[in-house]
Every structure is written in structure tokens, then in C-alpha cells.
Design a protein around this motif. Structure first.
Motif, PDB file in Angstrom:
ATOM      1  N   SER A  55       0.857  -1.194   0.000  1.00 53.32           N
ATOM      2  CA  SER A  55       0.000   0.000   0.000  1.00 53.32           C
ATOM      3  C   SER A  55       0.889   1.239   0.000  1.00 53.32           C
ATOM      4  N   GLU A  56       0.281   2.362  -0.353  1.00 46.77           N
ATOM      5  CA  GLU A  56       1.007   3.631  -0.497  1.00 46.77           C
ATOM      6  C   GLU A  56       1.738   4.017   0.790  1.00 46.77           C
ATOM      7  N   ASP A  86       9.470  -6.060  -2.264  1.00 49.79           N
ATOM      8  CA  ASP A  86       8.650  -5.709  -3.432  1.00 49.79           C
ATOM      9  C   ASP A  86       8.403  -6.944  -4.308  1.00 49.79           C
ATOM     10  N   LEU A 103       6.185   1.467  -4.416  1.00 47.80           N
ATOM     11  CA  LEU A 103       5.602   1.437  -3.066  1.00 47.80           C
ATOM     12  C   LEU A 103       6.674   1.197  -2.010  1.00 47.80           C
ATOM     13  N   GLU A 106       8.038   4.499  -1.315  1.00 50.11           N
ATOM     14  CA  GLU A 106       7.073   5.307  -0.541  1.00 50.11           C
ATOM     15  C   GLU A 106       7.071   4.860   0.921  1.00 50.11           C
ATOM     16  N   ASN A 107       7.025   3.542   1.143  1.00 51.51           N
ATOM     17  CA  ASN A 107       6.995   3.011   2.520  1.00 51.51           C
ATOM     18  C   ASN A 107       8.296   3.313   3.253  1.00 51.51           C
TER      19      ASN A 107
END
Ligand code: TYM
Length: 256
Positions: A55-56, A86, A103, A106-107
Motif C-alpha cells: 500500500s502507499e 517488493d 511502493l 514510498e513506505n
């Protein structure tokens, strides 16, 4: 289990017992004594934890092992490796490889915000690091050779129609448990003990890892398990990114 005796030994080695410990959020351990013995003998260990970027942003539950890991790094001044799987989320979720990799980055922002020691922390994506580091890859191959399909099927419940990517993935989550997977940190040393803080759902990966370690001449990793931060639906359920209604995400806006 995490009993009073081992907690007392731990308490004697740290300045403050973290609230996550006091509230018994960390409820179980494997081989923690090996780590405490190393500390008492003034030997170093390293920490390993991770995140599957699906998730984002991360939710409050994910923070439990990361906040706890930060506390352990501060308390013992040790190296930390953080794996972003990933590849795992590419196999398991309906995500393109490039998207799972995005992602992961981002995480990583959420993870960095926990405040880990920049000089002692290595955060990596499997796509970017695991495939390109020869020593890491060698360990993945050794693990794959030592675990049978029968074993992973009974641990993870794989079926005949699962892609082979899923079946071979557990070896990639196991490899960071062995210090020689990170030659830039540990050189050729394969005997630096590893402690893995995680919630209990990750234990199957590390039961497999602990089983295979002696056959490869490596130390079994130690573990500290946390229980689940509950979902918004109630105390008996688990906060999970697969159900956005169950979660408070780190980027959610404040209620006014
Ligand atoms: P992931 O992304 O599902 O979860 C990341 C970490 O958060 C824990 N966790 C929770 N803890 C408390 N309450 C919850 N509701 C909750 N939900 C998740 C997970 O146990 C995990 O510690 N395959 C892994 C990524 C990974 C990893 C590791 C995790 C790779 N190597 C080593 C821990 C240790 C995953 O998908 O985690």
C-alpha cells in the motif's frame, strides 16, 4: 514464551523497559537468551526487520515492530537491516513489479521517519539489492537447495497452482538472517547473531530459516514476536492493509 525471568535479564541490560514490552505487546521469543548472552559478553549482534510494500503508506499496526526495533537499536547501538519485499508483493498482489518497487520507496519514507541511526541502518528493496548482491544471492541459492517443496507447502500452504515465484520467495526473506548476506556491513563473517523483531504472522518464514541454518553452518536467528494491533472493527481482529476500513494509515488526516 517471554517469561518474567528472561524479561528480568533483559531489563538489567537496558536503561528503560519500553512500553511495548511493559504492555506485553511483545509476548513471545525464540533464542533471545543467545542475544542477551552476546550482549553480556560484549559481543555485537544485528537487528533485521522488514515490510511488504502493498500500500502507499503503512498503518499503525506496522509501526509496532518498527518502533520497537528503533528502541532496540538505541538500547544496544547495533546495525540494522530492513528488507522491503517488493518481489513478495509482486507475486502475491495484483501489482506490476515497477509499482511494487515504487511502493517500497514510498513506505521507506514512513520507515525513515521512525528515526533509525543513519550510520547503522541499511534499508533495501529486494528488486534493487537482493538480485545484485552476489553474497546475498549465494545464500538464497543455498537456502533453496536445502528446503524441499514438501516443507514449504506444509509451512505456507502452497498449492499446485501457485506460481513458482511464491514457492521460492521464502528463501529471500530468510537470507537477511545470515550476516554474510551483507558483505558491505559484516565482510565475510557469517557468525554475527541476528535478532528479528516482527509480529507473529512472520514466524513461519523464520521457523523455516531456523530449521535450515545449522545445515548451512549458520546461527539460527533469534526472534521477538509482537501480537497484533487491533483493527478499527474491534479488539479481536487485526489491522491490515488488505482492508482499508480496518486501518488508520500514517497519511490519514486528523479528525476535526
Ligand atoms: P508486512 O508488510 O505485512 O508487515 C510489516 C511488519 O508489521 C507487522 N504487522 C503488524 N504488527 C502489529 N499489528 C498489526 N496489525 C500488524 N500487521 C503487520 C508484521 O508482522 C511485520 O513485522 N513479509 C513481510 C516483510 C518482511 C519482514 C521481514 C517482516 C520481510 N522480511 C523480517 C518482519 C521481519 C511482510 O509482508 O510484512
Amino acid at each position: 514464551m517471554l517469561n518474567r525471568a528472561i524479561l528480568n535479564t533483559f531489563q538489567n541490560l537496558v536503561v528503560n523497559l519500553h512500553i511495548i514490552f511493559k504492555a506485553w505487546y511483545i509476548f513471545s521469543q525464540r533464542d533471545l537468551k543467545m542475544i542477551l548472552d552476546a550482549v553480556e559478553a560484549k559481543k555485537k549482534f544485528y537487528l533485521y526487520t522488514g515490510r511488504g510494500p502493498s500500500s502507499e503508506t503503512m498503518h499503525l499496526g506496522h509501526l509496532i515492530p518498527f518502533i520497537f526495533t528503533k528502541y532496540m537499536q538505541d538500547a544496544f547501538d547495533v546495525p540494522l537491516v530492513i528488507q522491503l519485499t517488493d518481489d513478495e508483493k509482486f507475486y502475491w498482489k495484483n501489482l506490476k513489479l515497477e509499482e511494487a518497487n515504487r511502493l517500497a520507496y514510498e513506505n521507506t519514507k514512513d520507515i525513515i521517519a521512525c528515526g533509525f541511526d543513519v550510520n547503522k541502518t541499511f534499508i533495501f528493496s529486494d528488486l534493487d539489492f537482493a538480485g545484485s548482491c552476489k553474497e546475498f544471492h549465494k545464500n538464497v541459492l543455498k537456502i533453496r537447495k536445502s528446503v524441499t517443496f514438501n516443507q514449504v507447502r506444509s509451512i505456507f500452504g502452497f498449492t499446485d497452482s501457485d506460481p513458482i515465484g511464491k514457492i521460492s520467495f521464502p528463501a529471500v526473506q530468510a537470507a537477511p538472517s545470515f550476516s554474510n548476506s551483507f558483505p558491505q556491513i559484516f565482510g565475510e563473517r557469517h557468525d554475527v547473531p541476528c535478532l528479528i523483531p516482527c509480529a507473529i504472522d512472520q514466524d513461519p518464514y523464520f521457523r523455516m530459516t531456523r530449521d535450515v541454518a545449522p545445515r548451512l553452518g549458520y546461527l539460527k536467528p533469534a526472534l521477538l514476536h509482537s501480537t497484533f494491533f487491533p483493527a478499527l472493527q474491534g479488539a479481536k481482529t487485526k489491522m491490515s492493509s488488505s482492508d482499508p476500513n480496518s486501518s488508520i494509515f500514517l497519511t490519514d488526516t486528523r479528525l476535526r
